[in-house]
Enzyme design. Sequence first.
Site, PDB file in Angstrom:
ATOM      1  N   VAL A 149       0.853  -1.247   0.006  1.00  0.00           N
ATOM      2  CA  VAL A 149       0.042  -0.089   0.114  1.00  0.00           C
ATOM      3  C   VAL A 149       0.799   1.219   0.080  1.00  0.00           C
ATOM      4  CG1 VAL A 149      -1.874   1.260   1.242  1.00  0.00           C
ATOM      5  CG2 VAL A 149      -1.884  -1.203   1.211  1.00  0.00           C
ATOM      6  N   ASP A 151       1.139   4.850   0.980  1.00  0.00           N
ATOM      7  CA  ASP A 151       0.284   5.965   1.888  1.00  0.00           C
ATOM      8  C   ASP A 151       1.014   7.396   1.784  1.00  0.00           C
ATOM      9  OD1 ASP A 151      -1.235   7.418   3.629  1.00  0.00           O
ATOM     10  OD2 ASP A 151      -0.663   5.888   5.484  1.00  0.00           O
ATOM     11  N   ALA A 177       3.087  -1.566   3.779  1.00  0.00           N
ATOM     12  CA  ALA A 177       2.597  -0.308   3.279  1.00  0.00           C
ATOM     13  C   ALA A 177       3.999   0.626   3.292  1.00  0.00           C
ATOM     14  CB  ALA A 177       1.627   0.630   4.247  1.00  0.00           C
ATOM     15  N   LYS A 178       3.920   1.347   2.126  1.00  0.00           N
ATOM     16  CA  LYS A 178       4.985   2.543   2.075  1.00  0.00           C
ATOM     17  C   LYS A 178       4.576   3.677   2.740  1.00  0.00           C
ATOM     18  CE  LYS A 178       7.443   5.202  -1.529  1.00  0.00           C
ATOM     19  NZ  LYS A 178       6.966   6.475  -1.297  1.00  0.00           N
ATOM     20  N   TYR A 179       5.455   3.932   3.785  1.00  0.00           N
ATOM     21  CA  TYR A 179       4.853   4.719   4.854  1.00  0.00           C
ATOM     22  C   TYR A 179       5.692   6.098   4.817  1.00  0.00           C
ATOM     23  CZ  TYR A 179       2.546   5.733   9.494  1.00  0.00           C
ATOM     24  OH  TYR A 179       1.654   6.185  10.310  1.00  0.00           O
TER      25      TYR A 179
END
Length: 336
Positions: A149, A151, A177-179
Site C-alpha cells: 500500500v 500511503d 505499506a510504504k509509509y
Amino acid sequence: MSGPQLDAVDVRGLYAIMPTPAVPGSDDPALEDTLDRPETERAARALVADGADAVLTTGTFGECATLTWTELRDFTDVVVSAVAGRVPVFVGATTLNTRDTIARAKALRDIGVNGLLLGRPMWCQVDDDDLVAYYRAVAEAVPDLALVVYDNPEAFKGKITTAAYARLAEIPQVVAAKYPVFGPTFADDLAAVDGRMRLLPVDRDWLAAHRLGPGDVLACWSGAASCGPRPQVELARRILTGDLGGADALVAELGAASAGFFPEGSFALFSRYNIQLEKIRINAAGYIDAGPCRPPYIGCPEPYAAGARASGTKLAALHARYAQPAGTLPVASDGA
C-alpha cells in the site's frame, strides 16, 4: 482464493525505489517512446548487485502518472528480466479507477512481477470503506500478487487512518505499506496491523520506527538508494543484527546527506516538485541516469533544485564510502 507469492514475514531489509530512466528529449510531449531501456536494465541489475532486498518501481518519482501504458509495460518487462528472480519486484499500477488498476495488475502479473506498489485513486478523496474495498477488489482480481500500500498523504488527499490500516491488514495480499511520513500516528498504526503487514518507513526514519516495534519494523523504503544503495544496505545490516548504536551513526549521516532536499524543510512543498527533485538528485549522484522528467512535471525553482543536487552529491559520496571492503568501513558502536 489463492495466496500471494510473498507474505509479510518475507518483507525485510532495503526496499529500493528506482526511477524510470528517460531518453534525452523526454520532456517534449511529442515524444512517444521515452523509455531508456539499456539504462533501465543496467540500473536494476546494479541495485540488486549492490544489495537491495527488493526493487519498487513506478510510484511518484517513477512517473507512473506520466508514462503511457506501453512504456510502463515495457519498463516492467525490462526490470523483471534484469532482476531475474533474485529479489522481489513490486511495480506501481495506480490509475484513476479500480477497473483500470485491475487491468494493469493482471497484465503486470503476466509479465512476472511479484507484487504491486499500489496507491488509491486520487481524483476524489475516498473514505475508509471505499479505500478498503478498492484494495480488496485488486487483491481478489490478482490473488497471487503481494500488495504494498502506498500511503502518501499529499498525493492521495490524506493519510490512511488507523482504523483503515486495521482493516487492510485483514487482506492476505496486503503485506506492507510504504509509509512516507513518520509521525505520532505510527505507533497506533503499528498496533492496528498487529504484525499482519509491515509498515515501511523511509530509510532515515527506520531506526526510530524500529525502536517502536523491534519485531515488526524490519524493512524500509528508500528513494535515496537510487543515488547508490550501499549506505542503506549497511543500515539494514546494522539494524537487523542489533547494532543499533552503529545504526544511529549511519542515520545521522543519511540525515546530513539529505539536508536541504525538502524545500524549506516542508514535505508539502517538496510534494509539489516531488518528481523533479528526486530525478535531479538521482542524476546528480550519477548512480543511475534517470534522464529528464516527463511532462507536465518539468519545472522546478532553482533554489530547490540546488538543494536536490547537493543532496545527490553527498549521497553519492556516502555510497562510495560504504562500498569499500568491510574492514575499511567506519567502526560501529555496540548496544541499543
